[in-house]
Design a protein around this motif. Structure first.
Motif, PDB file in Angstrom:
ATOM      1  N   THR A  27       0.815  -1.212   0.000  1.00  0.00           N
ATOM      2  CA  THR A  27       0.000   0.000   0.000  1.00  0.00           C
ATOM      3  C   THR A  27       0.850   1.264   0.000  1.00  0.00           C
ATOM      4  OG1 THR A  27      -0.140  -0.111   2.413  1.00  0.00           O
ATOM      5  CG2 THR A  27      -1.912  -1.153   1.149  1.00  0.00           C
ATOM      6  N   ASP A  28       2.112   1.120  -0.399  1.00  0.00           N
ATOM      7  CA  ASP A  28       3.031   2.256  -0.533  1.00  0.00           C
ATOM      8  C   ASP A  28       3.302   2.975   0.780  1.00  0.00           C
ATOM      9  OD1 ASP A  28       3.668   1.942  -3.169  1.00  0.00           O
ATOM     10  OD2 ASP A  28       2.120   3.301  -3.923  1.00  0.00           O
ATOM     11  N   LEU A  29       3.436   2.202   1.830  1.00  0.00           N
ATOM     12  CA  LEU A  29       3.942   2.754   3.085  1.00  0.00           C
ATOM     13  C   LEU A  29       5.416   2.374   3.196  1.00  0.00           C
ATOM     14  CD1 LEU A  29       1.132   2.000   5.698  1.00  0.00           C
ATOM     15  CD2 LEU A  29       1.595   4.155   4.510  1.00  0.00           C
ATOM     16  N   LEU A  30       6.252   3.359   3.476  1.00  0.00           N
ATOM     17  CA  LEU A  30       7.686   3.147   3.673  1.00  0.00           C
ATOM     18  C   LEU A  30       7.989   3.281   5.158  1.00  0.00           C
ATOM     19  CD1 LEU A  30      10.714   3.002   2.721  1.00  0.00           C
ATOM     20  CD2 LEU A  30      10.616   5.506   2.569  1.00  0.00           C
ATOM     21  N   ILE A  31       8.581   2.247   5.726  1.00  0.00           N
ATOM     22  CA  ILE A  31       9.010   2.300   7.116  1.00  0.00           C
ATOM     23  C   ILE A  31      10.532   2.309   7.124  1.00  0.00           C
ATOM     24  CG2 ILE A  31       8.893   1.224   9.392  1.00  0.00           C
ATOM     25  CD1 ILE A  31       6.424   0.183   6.735  1.00  0.00           C
ATOM     26  N   TYR A  32      11.111   3.198   7.880  1.00  0.00           N
ATOM     27  CA  TYR A  32      12.572   3.327   7.876  1.00  0.00           C
ATOM     28  C   TYR A  32      13.056   3.914   9.186  1.00  0.00           C
ATOM     29  CZ  TYR A  32      11.941   8.356   6.947  1.00  0.00           C
ATOM     30  OH  TYR A  32      11.617   9.684   7.024  1.00  0.00           O
ATOM     31  N   ARG A  33      14.368   3.773   9.416  1.00  0.00           N
ATOM     32  CA  ARG A  33      15.010   4.397  10.573  1.00  0.00           C
ATOM     33  C   ARG A  33      15.599   5.731  10.159  1.00  0.00           C
ATOM     34  NH1 ARG A  33      19.312   2.728  13.161  1.00  0.00           N
ATOM     35  NH2 ARG A  33      20.211   1.387  11.573  1.00  0.00           N
ATOM     36  N   THR A  34      15.510   6.696  11.047  1.00  0.00           N
ATOM     37  CA  THR A  34      16.080   8.003  10.740  1.00  0.00           C
ATOM     38  C   THR A  34      16.682   8.607  11.992  1.00  0.00           C
ATOM     39  OG1 THR A  34      15.649  10.162   9.701  1.00  0.00           O
ATOM     40  CG2 THR A  34      13.961   9.307  11.201  1.00  0.00           C
ATOM     41  N   ALA A  35      17.454   9.664  11.795  1.00  0.00           N
ATOM     42  CA  ALA A  35      18.080  10.362  12.923  1.00  0.00           C
ATOM     43  C   ALA A  35      18.236  11.828  12.560  1.00  0.00           C
ATOM     44  CB  ALA A  35      19.436   9.760  13.246  1.00  0.00           C
ATOM     45  N   THR A  36      17.837  12.691  13.477  1.00  0.00           N
ATOM     46  CA  THR A  36      18.117  14.115  13.307  1.00  0.00           C
ATOM     47  C   THR A  36      19.529  14.440  13.753  1.00  0.00           C
ATOM     48  OG1 THR A  36      17.139  14.522  15.475  1.00  0.00           O
ATOM     49  CG2 THR A  36      15.710  14.747  13.573  1.00  0.00           C
ATOM     50  N   ALA A  37      20.089  13.594  14.585  1.00  0.00           N
ATOM     51  CA  ALA A  37      21.490  13.626  14.990  1.00  0.00           C
ATOM     52  C   ALA A  37      21.796  12.211  15.449  1.00  0.00           C
ATOM     53  CB  ALA A  37      21.730  14.634  16.121  1.00  0.00           C
ATOM     54  N   MET A  38      23.074  11.913  15.690  1.00  0.00           N
ATOM     55  CA  MET A  38      23.431  10.546  16.015  1.00  0.00           C
ATOM     56  C   MET A  38      22.667  10.031  17.232  1.00  0.00           C
ATOM     57  SD  MET A  38      27.088   8.848  16.941  1.00  0.00           S
ATOM     58  CE  MET A  38      26.873   9.126  18.692  1.00  0.00           C
ATOM     59  N   ALA A  39      22.329  10.917  18.153  1.00  0.00           N
ATOM     60  CA  ALA A  39      21.714  10.479  19.407  1.00  0.00           C
ATOM     61  C   ALA A  39      20.214  10.726  19.450  1.00  0.00           C
ATOM     62  CB  ALA A  39      22.386  11.185  20.578  1.00  0.00           C
ATOM     63  N   HIS A  40      19.572  10.994  18.307  1.00  0.00           N
ATOM     64  CA  HIS A  40      18.130  11.207  18.274  1.00  0.00           C
ATOM     65  C   HIS A  40      17.566  10.368  17.127  1.00  0.00           C
ATOM     66  CE1 HIS A  40      19.771  14.785  20.308  1.00  0.00           C
ATOM     67  NE2 HIS A  40      18.667  14.739  21.008  1.00  0.00           N
ATOM     68  N   ASN A  41      17.240   9.118  17.453  1.00  0.00           N
ATOM     69  CA  ASN A  41      16.856   8.134  16.446  1.00  0.00           C
ATOM     70  C   ASN A  41      15.375   7.835  16.511  1.00  0.00           C
ATOM     71  OD1 ASN A  41      19.595   6.839  15.262  1.00  0.00           O
ATOM     72  ND2 ASN A  41      19.887   7.449  17.393  1.00  0.00           N
ATOM     73  N   GLU A  42      14.786   7.586  15.346  1.00  0.00           N
ATOM     74  CA  GLU A  42      13.359   7.303  15.249  1.00  0.00           C
ATOM     75  C   GLU A  42      13.109   6.219  14.214  1.00  0.00           C
ATOM     76  OE1 GLU A  42      11.662  11.809  16.182  1.00  0.00           O
ATOM     77  OE2 GLU A  42      11.784  11.077  14.120  1.00  0.00           O
ATOM     78  N   ILE A  43      11.969   5.543  14.372  1.00  0.00           N
ATOM     79  CA  ILE A  43      11.405   4.715  13.308  1.00  0.00           C
ATOM     80  C   ILE A  43      10.166   5.445  12.812  1.00  0.00           C
ATOM     81  CG2 ILE A  43      10.309   2.533  12.712  1.00  0.00           C
ATOM     82  CD1 ILE A  43      12.045   1.182  14.805  1.00  0.00           C
ATOM     83  N   ARG A  44      10.118   5.669  11.504  1.00  0.00           N
ATOM     84  CA  ARG A  44       9.029   6.448  10.921  1.00  0.00           C
ATOM     85  C   ARG A  44       8.287   5.648   9.853  1.00  0.00           C
ATOM     86  NH1 ARG A  44      11.611  12.490   9.810  1.00  0.00           N
ATOM     87  NH2 ARG A  44      12.268  12.931  11.969  1.00  0.00           N
ATOM     88  N   VAL A  45       7.026   6.014   9.665  1.00  0.00           N
ATOM     89  CA  VAL A  45       6.210   5.491   8.570  1.00  0.00           C
ATOM     90  C   VAL A  45       5.881   6.659   7.647  1.00  0.00           C
ATOM     91  CG1 VAL A  45       4.083   4.335   7.908  1.00  0.00           C
ATOM     92  CG2 VAL A  45       5.209   3.726  10.053  1.00  0.00           C
ATOM     93  N   ARG A  46       6.156   6.474   6.344  1.00  0.00           N
ATOM     94  CA  ARG A  46       5.861   7.533   5.362  1.00  0.00           C
ATOM     95  C   ARG A  46       4.903   6.998   4.302  1.00  0.00           C
ATOM     96  NH1 ARG A  46       9.734  11.571   1.924  1.00  0.00           N
ATOM     97  NH2 ARG A  46      10.100  12.282   4.046  1.00  0.00           N
ATOM     98  N   ASP A  47       3.889   7.772   4.020  1.00  0.00           N
ATOM     99  CA  ASP A  47       3.007   7.479   2.891  1.00  0.00           C
ATOM    100  C   ASP A  47       3.702   7.988   1.633  1.00  0.00           C
ATOM    101  OD1 ASP A  47       0.995   7.728   0.846  1.00  0.00           O
ATOM    102  OD2 ASP A  47      -0.508   7.462   2.420  1.00  0.00           O
ATOM    103  N   LEU A  48       4.075   7.084   0.739  1.00  0.00           N
ATOM    104  CA  LEU A  48       4.848   7.475  -0.433  1.00  0.00           C
ATOM    105  C   LEU A  48       4.033   8.318  -1.404  1.00  0.00           C
ATOM    106  CD1 LEU A  48       6.879   4.213  -1.119  1.00  0.00           C
ATOM    107  CD2 LEU A  48       7.716   6.378  -0.193  1.00  0.00           C
TER     108      LEU A  48
END
Length: 814
Positions: free
Chosen positions: A193-214
């Motif tokens: 359904t075109d959902l992208l799940i990925y790991r991201t970081a605004t800095a090395m010590a601020h990490n998130e798992i996000r879901v994006r609607d492509l």
């Protein structure tokens, strides 16, 4: 092998990308792989984001048919029949292969191949065995994931400076950017359904798992944490949930979360451990993952999707696709009758490195060599062929390399005899590494006793691993009271107090931990005025401990006008005011020449700061320098080893520090830590080294007064002569320069003796004192400026008082 997409992100053919692992080293460790913006130091990039070589199954990837599983083991990709538990090897390259991903049609595998300097993504046709390089940019490329239609591939690449998510059409065309990751976007998985799940970081010590609607670009956050060194994501076959690895203090958890209501996530593994690299079974009923057994090698494990008992998957047989034999390696020391523990690098004729079956395998990024430890004998099951074995036993043994041919079904006995260029114990010295870490979010879960075989193989007598924080996660607290002492070896934990910006301090010999472990810019303020390192020094002295400023500067000229901000803001004040016991002159992550320049100026104003050494290695990392790569050799006066005597001699500066060369220096028959009279003095200087060294020098008050060529190869040279000494100050010797090679792992050879004081301890030369005070005042002013800019609006009274007291003292010395 062919190249599928000629224009795709500068893809190149296999033989150019995946050459032999070993090669000439870069000038600095952190530049072996292309750098990624947002990573202040390559150690974290290489330790947390890049693949590993390990013994045992890692990166499990169940096939869409539910009957097979791909995984990585010993640097190759294997496919396991889940019914018979028989595995077959499907790659056999020189590079290290990992992170396999199936195409939804089950016909192909995509995986990462690492050549020791770069990574690329390769496509394997399982029907024909044909390999195709899909992506090979000049940057790091990771994490392939097939689109649901099998016609395109998502992946992470740092080609634009940061890790971003890209997509490439496998039938042709240029890759397209999907997510600009800021600092980092990695581990993409995509639903139908075109959902992208990925790991991201605004800095090395601020990490998130996000879901994006492509389609819309809208995003939401599923999980958030600080440092997530081993985090990974796997998509449920339904496309409605994920399983992911996430940190909790010392341990890691496997969590399942849906996309509509991700909180609370459900934990499927309970208790301690490091469950890593999760993957769903094809029907979604099970979760597979990899975990180390007793912190050493990896095994496959599985748990029901709803949690419960964790079961091991024992591989019944392995089809190597080639005949196999056994290489039995024994190491010993010249003059000894017993086997000797050793560091080994074993590779086949094409350059593929061998992993250890009995403990963690590591990668030396300075020299490009994979290594592991042997207690004196180790047996390796290998595909038949030619193997090159390299061995060392600590910094004082030149490399020995021999070649052996392993035949089908037999055992080849490989003996390597090592010779020490200098024997510490026979000369009355004990060696110590005073800065390394047991666990720091690497893939191995270690206990203190795991360090003892390493110390033995590296010929380190005293090890003081430092407990340290990973931001709010306080690692290894349970080891704080651990101590093991024998006639030949001491292992005793200390602590690294880590106030970023102020300067990190290594504490050894203290009975309890200092709290808080961390503060400073970017850290909590604890609802109080900005703290000072002075409190750490007071705490340490009350417990009769020893405090050292660690890895002080990366610059070789920290006082140059063009290099502002190269010295931690409190180091100068603490050194000037006499609150610094030691300064870490030798460390893999800082520059020895630059740090020595700071030290010289403190000595020149009469401050008796002890030269210290610590590798700052990470024992649980795959990519890390070896413990013992930076050592302090402490003169024990020919007496036996015990902690109290060792620390007393260290405190008295009866030592030299080194990352390779050995210096035995006397002035008027007095050794470092003593005093000599002014006027004409004789000196004797013996240089020993297992690696070439450009030059050896004698310094008086920080100035070179005598210099000679060093060694063109392993061996020793003796020097003697006369020097005119001034009425005050100090004299010391150093060796430096040359290309790094095993057993060393620092960026260039370096050694320095502690000083002998002229006349009395703390004496000074007026001219040298004035010059040093002037430089230190300028550095102090820079520290004050940076403190006010960084803490604008905050109460920095404690810092201002320190700066004012240090400034007053320095002005009196001009």
């Amino acid at each position: 092998m062919k190249n599928l997409i000629p224009g795709a992100a500068k893809a190149v053919v296999c033989c150019a990308l995946f050459s032999v692992m070993a090669g000439p080293a870069e000038a600095e460790w952190r530049h072996r792989y292309a750098q990624v913006e947002g990573y202040g130091h390559g150690v974290y990039l290489e330790g947390y984001e890049l693949p590993i070589l390990a013994f045992g199954p890692t990166d499990p990837a169940p096939a869409p048919n539910g009957r097979e599983m791909a995984y990585a083991d010993r640097g190759w990709i294997w496919v396991l029949n889940l019914e018979t538990l028989a595995a077959r090897r499907v790659t056999s390259s020189a590079g290290v292969d990992s992170r396999p991903a199936w195409s939804p049609d089950g016909e192909r595998l995509a995986f990462v191949r690492d050549n020791g300097r770069d990574t690329g993504i390769v496509l394997l046709d399982l029907g024909t065995g044909t390999e195709t390089v899909v992506i090979d940019t000049p940057a790091i490329d990771l994490d392939p994931f097939f689109a649901p239609d099998s016609r395109s591939l998502y992946y992470a690449s740092a080609i634009n400076g940061n890790f971003d998510i890209w997509r490439v059409n496998l039938t042709g065309g240029e890759p397209e950017l999907v997510v600009d990751g800021g600092t980092m976007a990695r581990s993409p998985v995509v639903t139908e359904t075109d959902l992208l799940i990925y790991r991201t970081a605004t800095a090395m010590a601020h990490n998130e798992i996000r879901v994006r609607d492509l389609e819309t670009g809208e995003e939401k956050v599923l999980a958030r944490a600080s440092i997530t060194g081993q985090a990974d994501i796997a998509l449920h076959p339904s496309g409605r949930s994920i399983v992911y690895t996430w940190p909790e203090e010392q341990n890691w958890r496997l969590l399942v979360a849906g996309f509509d209501d991700p909180v609370p996530a459900f934990e499927v593994t309970k208790g301690s451990g490091l469950p890593l690299m999760p993957a769903w079974s094809a029907d979604g009923g099970k979760i597979y993952f990899s975990e180390t057994v007793n912190g050493r090698n990896f095994t496959l494990r599985t748990v029901n999707a709803g949690g419960g008992q964790v079961d091991d998957i024992e591989i019944a047989s392995r089809d190597w696709g080639a005949a196999t034999g056994t290489l039995s390696i024994e190491t010993s020391l010249e003059g000894g009758r017993d086997r000797a523990a050793a560091r080994l690098f074993v590779r086949d004729d094409q350059g593929h490195p061998v992993a250890s079956p009995i403990g963690p395998t590591h990668f030396d990024s300075q020299n490009g060599m994979t290594y592991f430890y042997s207690p004196g004998r180790i047996d390796l099951t290998l595909p038949a062929g030619t193997y090159h074995v390299t061995a060392v036993h600590g910094l004082t043994t030149p490399v020995v390399t021999k070649t052996f041919k392993v035949g089908e079904g037999g055992t080849v006995h490989a003996g390597l005899r090592l010779t020490e260029v200098w024997k510490a114990k026979e000369n009355g010295f004990a060696s110590g590494d005073h800065h390394f870490h047991l666990n720091y979010d690497g893939p191995y879960d270690l206990v203190p006793d795991d360090l003892l075989p390493i110390l033995a193989a590296e010929n380190v007598d005293v090890g003081t691993p430092l407990i340290a924080n990973l931001h709010e996660r306080l690692q290894d607290r349970v080891s704080a009271q651990y101590e093991k002492s024998t006639r030949t070896r001491i292992l005793k934990f200390g602590q690294e107090v880590r106030p970023h910006f102020h300067g990190h301090t290594g504490l050894i010999g203290a009975d309890t931990l200092y709290w808080p472990w961390f503060w400073g810019s970017g850290y909590p303020d604890y609802g109080a005025p900005v703290r000072s390192n002075k409190a750490v020094q007071i705490f340490t002295k009350k417990q009769d401990g020893f405090a050292t400023y660690v890895h002080p500067t990366l610059s070789d000229a920290p006082f140059a006008e063009e290099n502002p901000g190269e010295i931690p803001i409190e180091l100068i004040a603490d050194g000037v005011l006499g609150d610094m016991d030691g300064l870490e002159i030798v460390c893999v992550w800082s520059d020895e020449v630059g740090t020595a320049e700071i030290w010289y100026r403190l000595l020149n104003i009469g401050m008796p700061v002890v030269p210290m050494a610590g590798t700052d290695a990470f024992a649980d990392f795959y990519r890390s320098p070896a413990i013992g790569s930076a050592l302090a050799f402490v003169d024990q006066g020919g007496r036996g080893l015990n902690w109290e005597r060792y620390l007393a001699n260290l405190r008295a500066a009866r030592n030299f520090v080194t990352n390779g060369p050995i210096l035995m220096f006397e002035t008027n028959e007095k050794r470092p830590g003593g005093t000599v009279s002014p006027g004409n003095a004789t000196f004797a200087l013996d240089l020993y080294s297992a690696v070439p060294v450009d030059r050896v020098e004698i310094l008086v008050n920080g100035q070179v007064v005598w210099s000679e060529n060093g060694l063109e190869k392993a061996g020793n040279r003796a020097f003697s002569g006369n020097i005119q000494l001034p009425t005050g100050g100090w004299i010391a010797a150093r060796a430096l320069g040359g290309e790094t090679q095993w057993p060393s792992m620092d960026s260039y050879p370096f050694a320095h003796t502690a000083p002998l004081w002229i006349g009395t301890p703390g004496s000074t030369d007026p001219k040298a004192q004035t010059a040093a005070a002037t430089d230190l005042l300028a550095a102090l002013a820079d520290a004050e400026r940076r403190a006010h800019e960084t803490y604008e609006g905050r109460d920095i009274t404690a810092l201002e008082e320190r700066f004012a007291a240090a400034r007053k003292k320095l002005e009196s010395l001009q």
